[in-house]
Design an enzyme around this catalytic site. Sequence first.
Site, PDB file in Angstrom:
ATOM      1  N   THR A  33       0.843  -1.193   0.000  1.00 58.07           N
ATOM      2  CA  THR A  33       0.000   0.000   0.000  1.00 58.07           C
ATOM      3  C   THR A  33       0.876   1.240   0.000  1.00 58.07           C
ATOM      4  O   THR A  33       1.929   1.263   0.632  1.00 58.07           O
ATOM      5  CB  THR A  33      -0.904   0.001   1.249  1.00 58.07           C
ATOM      6  OG1 THR A  33      -1.797  -1.116   1.183  1.00 58.07           O
ATOM      7  CG2 THR A  33      -1.725   1.282   1.343  1.00 58.07           C
ATOM      8  N   SER A  35       2.063   5.098  -2.375  1.00 52.29           N
ATOM      9  CA  SER A  35       2.255   5.662  -3.712  1.00 52.29           C
ATOM     10  C   SER A  35       3.200   4.837  -4.568  1.00 52.29           C
ATOM     11  O   SER A  35       2.967   4.648  -5.771  1.00 52.29           O
ATOM     12  CB  SER A  35       2.763   7.104  -3.596  1.00 52.29           C
ATOM     13  OG  SER A  35       3.968   7.151  -2.828  1.00 52.29           O
ATOM     14  N   ALA A  91       8.190   1.510   1.852  1.00 48.63           N
ATOM     15  CA  ALA A  91       8.601   1.759   3.240  1.00 48.63           C
ATOM     16  C   ALA A  91       8.679   3.260   3.458  1.00 48.63           C
ATOM     17  O   ALA A  91       8.926   4.029   2.523  1.00 48.63           O
ATOM     18  CB  ALA A  91       9.943   1.110   3.539  1.00 48.63           C
ATOM     19  N   ASP A  92       8.457   3.662   4.689  1.00 52.97           N
ATOM     20  CA  ASP A  92       8.605   5.072   5.050  1.00 52.97           C
ATOM     21  C   ASP A  92      10.045   5.403   5.410  1.00 52.97           C
ATOM     22  O   ASP A  92      10.502   6.519   5.190  1.00 52.97           O
ATOM     23  CB  ASP A  92       7.668   5.406   6.212  1.00 52.97           C
ATOM     24  CG  ASP A  92       6.205   5.212   5.836  1.00 52.97           C
ATOM     25  OD1 ASP A  92       5.771   5.817   4.847  1.00 52.97           O
ATOM     26  OD2 ASP A  92       5.521   4.428   6.518  1.00 52.97           O
ATOM     27  N   GLY A 103       3.704   2.082   7.721  1.00 52.55           N
ATOM     28  CA  GLY A 103       2.430   2.425   8.333  1.00 52.55           C
ATOM     29  C   GLY A 103       2.008   3.854   8.124  1.00 52.55           C
ATOM     30  O   GLY A 103       0.961   4.270   8.636  1.00 52.55           O
ATOM     31  N   GLY A 104       2.805   4.620   7.359  1.00 45.62           N
ATOM     32  CA  GLY A 104       2.399   5.989   7.066  1.00 45.62           C
ATOM     33  C   GLY A 104       1.069   6.058   6.340  1.00 45.62           C
ATOM     34  O   GLY A 104       0.314   7.014   6.485  1.00 45.62           O
ATOM     35  N   GLY A 105       0.780   5.009   5.579  1.00 46.26           N
ATOM     36  CA  GLY A 105      -0.499   4.943   4.866  1.00 46.26           C
ATOM     37  C   GLY A 105      -1.606   4.285   5.665  1.00 46.26           C
ATOM     38  O   GLY A 105      -2.736   4.174   5.179  1.00 46.26           O
ATOM     39  N   GLU A 111      -0.119  -5.153   6.172  1.00 53.18           N
ATOM     40  CA  GLU A 111       1.183  -5.223   5.502  1.00 53.18           C
ATOM     41  C   GLU A 111       2.120  -6.194   6.207  1.00 53.18           C
ATOM     42  O   GLU A 111       2.820  -6.983   5.566  1.00 53.18           O
ATOM     43  CB  GLU A 111       1.805  -3.823   5.441  1.00 53.18           C
ATOM     44  CG  GLU A 111       1.125  -2.891   4.455  1.00 53.18           C
ATOM     45  CD  GLU A 111       1.636  -1.468   4.530  1.00 53.18           C
ATOM     46  OE1 GLU A 111       1.487  -0.738   3.537  1.00 53.18           O
ATOM     47  OE2 GLU A 111       2.177  -1.072   5.591  1.00 53.18           O
ATOM     48  N   LYS A 129      14.411   7.633   1.343  1.00 56.62           N
ATOM     49  CA  LYS A 129      13.876   6.872   2.476  1.00 56.62           C
ATOM     50  C   LYS A 129      14.975   6.147   3.262  1.00 56.62           C
ATOM     51  O   LYS A 129      14.701   5.593   4.326  1.00 56.62           O
ATOM     52  CB  LYS A 129      12.851   5.851   1.982  1.00 56.62           C
ATOM     53  CG  LYS A 129      11.681   6.460   1.213  1.00 56.62           C
ATOM     54  CD  LYS A 129      10.817   7.325   2.075  1.00 56.62           C
ATOM     55  CE  LYS A 129       9.694   7.971   1.282  1.00 56.62           C
ATOM     56  NZ  LYS A 129       8.788   6.992   0.657  1.00 56.62           N
TER      57      LYS A 129
END
Length: 262
Positions: A33, A35, A91-92, A103-105, A111, A129
């Site tokens: 999940t 962009s 990944a963030d 988990g930013g999304g 996930e 990142k």
Amino acid sequence: MTDQLTPVDCAKFAAAHCAADFVQDGMRVGLGTGSTAAWLVRRLGQRVRQDGLRIIAVPTSTRTSQLAREVGINVVSLDEARWLDLTIDGADEFDAELTLIKGGGGALLQEKIVATASDQMVVITDAAKEVAALGAFPLPVEVIPFGWQASKALVEEILASMDVMGRQSSLRMNGDQPYVTDEGNYILDLALGRIGNPRQLAMVLNQVPGVVENGLFVDIADQVVIGHADGTCETRDLSSGVAEVTMSQVDLADTRNIFSDL
């Protein structure tokens, strides 16, 4: 299309395009999940329509599921697939050992379940990142709504004994209401600054009553594909214990065609 994309978008596209080549006919694939993962889903849909690629996909969120169906990918639940050959997700943040913050999304729980139900996890990202130490990006922690303020207080209390720079936490909001995950839970975002021991922190957070899962992915990712704005990709494989690096090139002109059949 490329003249409408930012350099970061071009890097994300390149990473997703390169990682799509890991997917082979007949695979059961977890779809992430975010962009960058959305670029991957579009590329796989293109391969399904144009090349006859046959895969079974398990999305990690409702929005990924919707996009996958729209581009023609066969979507099933994890219970139906039972086990996956490969999961590809963004990944963030990530460090040299491929420990991640995700988990930013808001999809960290699905996930993590999907990634750990896979033989292999490949991370797709842009170079920004990568960090020397995790923690600049707020660490998401999913909690059940019942008693969330008590869970928040307990989380902040244990942070006092952890190797972190900051100890503030905040409830993620969606307008004037709490953000709600696909599982009906809330998310606490922890402003830690730096995480000295991600493994320890992940274990301790999951012992707090009310905490469902946290966004630290430790010993889960096997490879990372880092995209760059010029279309080059750097793939690092840590599965052997030593980073093996390969480089490849993506034609950014393909961004003009990836939406053509939608």
